[in-house]
Design an enzyme around this catalytic site. Structure first.
Site, short mmCIF file in Angstrom:
data_model
loop_
_atom_site.label_atom_id
_atom_site.label_comp_id
_atom_site.label_asym_id
_atom_site.label_seq_id
_atom_site.Cartn_x
_atom_site.Cartn_y
_atom_site.Cartn_z
N GLU A 1 0.81 -1.24 0.00
CA GLU A 1 0.00 0.00 0.00
C GLU A 1 0.84 1.28 0.00
O GLU A 1 0.38 2.32 0.46
CB GLU A 1 -0.93 0.07 1.23
CG GLU A 1 -1.97 -1.01 1.28
CD GLU A 1 -2.85 -0.81 2.52
OE1 GLU A 1 -3.77 0.01 2.46
OE2 GLU A 1 -2.60 -1.49 3.54
N SER A 2 2.07 1.20 -0.48
CA SER A 2 2.96 2.35 -0.38
C SER A 2 3.98 2.30 -1.52
O SER A 2 4.01 1.33 -2.29
CB SER A 2 3.70 2.32 0.97
OG SER A 2 2.78 2.27 2.03
N CYS B 1 0.33 4.72 2.72
CA CYS B 1 -1.11 4.84 2.94
C CYS B 1 -1.45 4.00 4.16
O CYS B 1 -0.64 3.22 4.63
CB CYS B 1 -1.89 4.30 1.75
SG CYS B 1 -1.39 5.01 0.19
N SER C 1 -1.71 -0.73 -6.41
CA SER C 1 -0.58 0.21 -6.30
C SER C 1 0.21 0.16 -7.58
O SER C 1 0.38 -0.91 -8.18
CB SER C 1 0.35 -0.18 -5.15
OG SER C 1 -0.24 0.11 -3.92
N HIS D 1 -2.08 5.00 -6.06
CA HIS D 1 -2.53 4.05 -5.03
C HIS D 1 -4.04 4.12 -4.93
O HIS D 1 -4.60 5.22 -4.88
CB HIS D 1 -1.89 4.37 -3.68
CG HIS D 1 -0.42 4.13 -3.68
ND1 HIS D 1 0.12 2.90 -3.44
CD2 HIS D 1 0.63 4.94 -3.97
CE1 HIS D 1 1.43 2.96 -3.55
NE2 HIS D 1 1.77 4.20 -3.87
#
Lengths: 328, 328
Positions: free
Chosen positions: B52-53, B67, B214, B229
């Protein structure tokens, strides 16, 4: 702290806000811990010098400006009721609630210790209000709460400038003590601040014991004011200047004010009509020209539905002081 | 959350940040609760898709974007140490730490529940840092912490755009679930987001189980990236788009992005070089042109020593949707 409201009426029975009886005004101001010290009027406006504060009442505009440990927010709901009951002014065209960050918020009444709390209170009374923080969260900053009326709502022509000066030169500040000046007029003249005023300004002023100074000025038969408040004490010296007069060059006015009062740092806010010549010129001047002796640390622009706001924060260069030429 | 640092060296022995060993990077990211999922590189940059990043590492620029419930601030001090120990990069040219307000701050780790706390932490590591709040204290807002280097410090040419979209159309979001798309590439194609990308973008992307997406993209042999994202869940749907590519018209890019993703509201931030043609053009376009289907609720400009920031917040008109012509 500054609370400015423009009223309107849904009926054709609107009366002037100046119809609110004096006793009611006094009760209202009592809620904020303010007292009327003196007043002057012209045909369109009443001006009141209060204890460390000022009030200006026009037909549809109410402006209360307070300093120190006041509780301005307590006046909001009662003011809305007074306007409705005495003047049939049941609507709000716009409102602006603003203040600088406090040096020591823990000394303020609980209500005013935190702007987020103030926003919560204001949200109860106003629809579609927006709270903003201009400046730095970890340094000088200035908070604003205002409404975002739909496009089409009558726009307000007023433009205002505020100069909030901190940490001032004590040789200037000493003029605003009873040990140096016998009268408010003497303090004003010694400081040279008359240079900031139009020649026909009608002045109501007060020098406090042992120190401190407040001034309201109104222009002829116009809805135009200037107000100056001075707290000279060395450990928390502060000067605020505000006016809705259309100055030809706000940049020069600010440069002159800070040359006269010699703060170590100051905030300047200018509200002008969106897209107006004044706004464009002022924005350009602040972006491109310096204020002699000062470094501009922050410059922010905020677009509001009818107005645009210029926020700037300045700090004194330790080594520069070439502002003198401004008034020579 | 976004943490961008530009490093410099006081010696002539500087090495690239890309010399930091992978095991050290993994340890660093572990502090923020992020894991490397995949990576791509060109001759000037390493790109990592994280859980998530995203992470982008160039010779002197480190960009970590996270995130969800991450603890990004824990990486600050260890990163500064890694840069010093492995690369002789002992100085900071500038840094930018920013994030949108959280929908539910109480769900965040304590460190990130309140931006004022984050400023206190950052002030320990950086001199002359300034924290700002753009947007509304009682609605969508975006926080920034950055340095105010003295004039004369090498200015950074990068310009970046971020589009942070909330409350998105679920028919678009459903593409980013495993029940609709089998692969990340399929999700991307179904959504039409390729229209936002230059044709030669090298893409590294991941579709999560059961949902979420992502993407990192890098351009040929340039120091240019795009990262997207997507959190599709209906009750907290969110899409972030960021790039440092010099788009000819940011206004058109934003209009196209929100036409494709159909958020109910979004924030857009653009950093450009102070006084640059891009900045002037972008400011003018956002001031004068609307984004089809949306009402601009807030527009703020912040001047920083080397850069200028444009912040804008938009909300969907319930009744307008004329954006279609943009890609037809």
């Amino acid at each position: 702290m500054r609370f400015l409201v423009w009223f309107e009426s849904s009926s054709n029975k609107a009366k002037s806000l100046r119809c609110i009886p004096r006793a009611e005004l006094e009760r209202l101001l009592g809620l904020a811990h303010c007292k009327i010290i003196s007043s002057i009027s012209n045909s369109v406006m009443d001006s009141y010098v209060l204890s460390e504060s000022s009030l200006f009442v026009s037909d549809s505009r109410f402006l209360l400006k307070t300093c120190g440990r006041t509780t301005l927010l307590r006046t909001v709901e009662p003011l809305l009721n007074l306007a409705k009951d005495y003047c049939n002014l049941d609507g709000i065209t716009n409102m602006f609630y603003s203040r600088k960050n406090f040096m020591r918020p823990e000394l303020q009444p609980y209500l005013h210790q935190n702007f987020e709390n103030e926003v919560v209170v204001l949200d109860k009374f106003f629809d579609d209000g927006a709270g903003y923080c201009l400046g730095r969260l970890n340094s000088d900053r200035w908070y604003l709460y205002t409404l975002n009326p739909s496009p089409g709502v009558i726009s307000i022509a007023d433009q205002t400038v505020e100069i909030l000066m901190s940490d001032l030169d004590q040789s200037i500040m000493s003029n605003f003590t009873m040990s140096v000046s016998c009268t408010a007029a003497e303090a004003r003249k010694l400081s040279g601040m008359d240079k900031l005023f139009p020649p026909d300004l009608i002045i109501d002023e007060k020098l406090f014991r042992p120190c401190g100074y407040s001034m309201n000025g109104i222009l002829g038969e116009k809805d135009s004011y200037i107000t100056v408040h001075i707290t000279p004490e060395q450990d928390h010296s502060y000067v605020s200047f505000e006016s809705n007069i259309r100055f030809p060059h706000y940049h020069d006015l600010v440069a002159l004010a800070v040359f006269l009062f010699k703060p170590r740092r100051f905030i300047c806010t200018i509200f002008a009509k969106q897209g107006s010549k004044e706004y464009r010129r002022t924005k350009k001047e602040f972006s491109e020209k310096s204020i002699p002796g000062f470094k501009m640390c922050d410059l922010q622009l905020l677009s509001l539905p009818s107005h645009a706001l210029i926020y700037a924060q300045f700090q004194k260069h330790a080594y520069v002081n070439s502002a003198k030429k401004l008034i020579e």
